[in-house]
Design a protein around this motif. Structure first.
Motif, PDB file in Angstrom:
ATOM      1  N   TRP A  64       0.833  -1.203   0.000  1.00 24.44           N
ATOM      2  CA  TRP A  64       0.000   0.000   0.000  1.00 24.44           C
ATOM      3  C   TRP A  64       0.874   1.261   0.000  1.00 24.44           C
ATOM      4  O   TRP A  64       0.611   2.204  -0.751  1.00 24.44           O
ATOM      5  CB  TRP A  64      -0.947   0.003   1.198  1.00 24.44           C
ATOM      6  CG  TRP A  64      -1.871   1.174   1.186  1.00 24.44           C
ATOM      7  CD1 TRP A  64      -1.761   2.311   1.937  1.00 24.44           C
ATOM      8  CD2 TRP A  64      -3.007   1.379   0.346  1.00 24.44           C
ATOM      9  NE1 TRP A  64      -2.780   3.192   1.634  1.00 24.44           N
ATOM     10  CE2 TRP A  64      -3.558   2.640   0.650  1.00 24.44           C
ATOM     11  CE3 TRP A  64      -3.620   0.596  -0.632  1.00 24.44           C
ATOM     12  CZ2 TRP A  64      -4.683   3.139   0.014  1.00 24.44           C
ATOM     13  CZ3 TRP A  64      -4.746   1.102  -1.266  1.00 24.44           C
ATOM     14  CH2 TRP A  64      -5.260   2.352  -0.941  1.00 24.44           C
ATOM     15  N   ARG A  73      -3.906   6.541  -5.628  1.00 24.94           N
ATOM     16  CA  ARG A  73      -4.717   6.971  -4.486  1.00 24.94           C
ATOM     17  C   ARG A  73      -5.872   5.992  -4.314  1.00 24.94           C
ATOM     18  O   ARG A  73      -6.169   5.201  -5.223  1.00 24.94           O
ATOM     19  CB  ARG A  73      -5.212   8.393  -4.662  1.00 24.94           C
ATOM     20  CG  ARG A  73      -6.164   8.603  -5.822  1.00 24.94           C
ATOM     21  CD  ARG A  73      -6.650  10.055  -5.892  1.00 24.94           C
ATOM     22  NE  ARG A  73      -7.719  10.213  -6.819  1.00 24.94           N
ATOM     23  CZ  ARG A  73      -7.592  10.435  -8.106  1.00 24.94           C
ATOM     24  NH1 ARG A  73      -6.402  10.540  -8.641  1.00 24.94           N
ATOM     25  NH2 ARG A  73      -8.655  10.576  -8.883  1.00 24.94           N
ATOM     26  N   GLU A  74      -6.494   6.078  -3.169  1.00 28.97           N
ATOM     27  CA  GLU A  74      -7.616   5.194  -2.888  1.00 28.97           C
ATOM     28  C   GLU A  74      -8.664   5.341  -3.997  1.00 28.97           C
ATOM     29  O   GLU A  74      -8.934   6.436  -4.481  1.00 28.97           O
ATOM     30  CB  GLU A  74      -8.235   5.562  -1.535  1.00 28.97           C
ATOM     31  CG  GLU A  74      -9.091   4.479  -0.976  1.00 28.97           C
ATOM     32  CD  GLU A  74      -9.449   4.717   0.481  1.00 28.97           C
ATOM     33  OE1 GLU A  74     -10.496   4.195   0.880  1.00 28.97           O
ATOM     34  OE2 GLU A  74      -8.700   5.416   1.182  1.00 28.97           O
ATOM     35  N   THR A  77      -6.883   1.690  -7.133  1.00 26.33           N
ATOM     36  CA  THR A  77      -5.942   0.613  -6.883  1.00 26.33           C
ATOM     37  C   THR A  77      -6.572  -0.744  -7.165  1.00 26.33           C
ATOM     38  O   THR A  77      -7.776  -0.873  -7.313  1.00 26.33           O
ATOM     39  CB  THR A  77      -5.456   0.649  -5.417  1.00 26.33           C
ATOM     40  OG1 THR A  77      -6.574   0.482  -4.557  1.00 26.33           O
ATOM     41  CG2 THR A  77      -4.722   1.945  -5.108  1.00 26.33           C
TER      42      THR A  77
END
Length: 151
Positions: A64, A73-74, A77
């Motif tokens: 991560w 970024r979230e 992914t």
């Protein structure tokens, strides 16, 4: 005798051409966690399309952190992160889009297929139950644009 020499020359040229194609494609370093079968399947997909791959297994927290340091970024992914020639290739991106990225060389972080869509490379064979998905170009400013769409 002449025919055997000709066959040998043709074989040598064919082998040289295959080597050039494979080396032109480059090596993808794939960061993943141990035990992820779809990451191995995506690696195989790349190999079948002329890329060398190197799988590197990391603990989930380290993976991560590498994703975030790479500019992801979230929400953008997936289970693995590929690195090739200065670009990030996140998730189940088809090899032909990787080739296009390397040919066009946009000013970008790389390509992203968020999540794990069924029917994408490494996630089973495309078919009637495949999920439509988009390959996104992730710009350096964090914005995205559609690079390719798959039904």
């Amino acid at each position: 005798m002449m025919i055997n020499m000709l066959r040998g020359a043709i074989s040598a040229v064919g082998l040289l051409a295959m080597t050039v194609v494979a080396s032109a494609a480059g090596t993808v370093e794939i960061l993943s966690t141990a035990g992820c079968g779809c990451c191995v399947a995506w690696s195989r997909h790349l190999q079948e399309n002329g890329y060398a791959t190197k799988l590197k297994y990391l603990p989930a927290g380290d993976l991560w952190n590498r994703k975030m340091k790479a500019g992801l970024r979230e929400g953008l992914t997936s289970c693995h992160t590929g690195l090739i020639d200065g670009y990030v290739v996140e998730g189940h991106v088809p090899a032909r889009e990787v080739a296009r990225l390397l040919k066009e060389r946009p000013d970008a972080i790389g390509l992203v297929v968020p999540d794990m869509p069924s029917g994408s490379p490494g996630m089973g064979e495309p078919g009637p139950n495949s999920e439509p998905y988009k390959v996104l170009l992730l710009r350096r400013d964090g914005s995205t644009e559609i690079f390719a769409s798959y039904p």
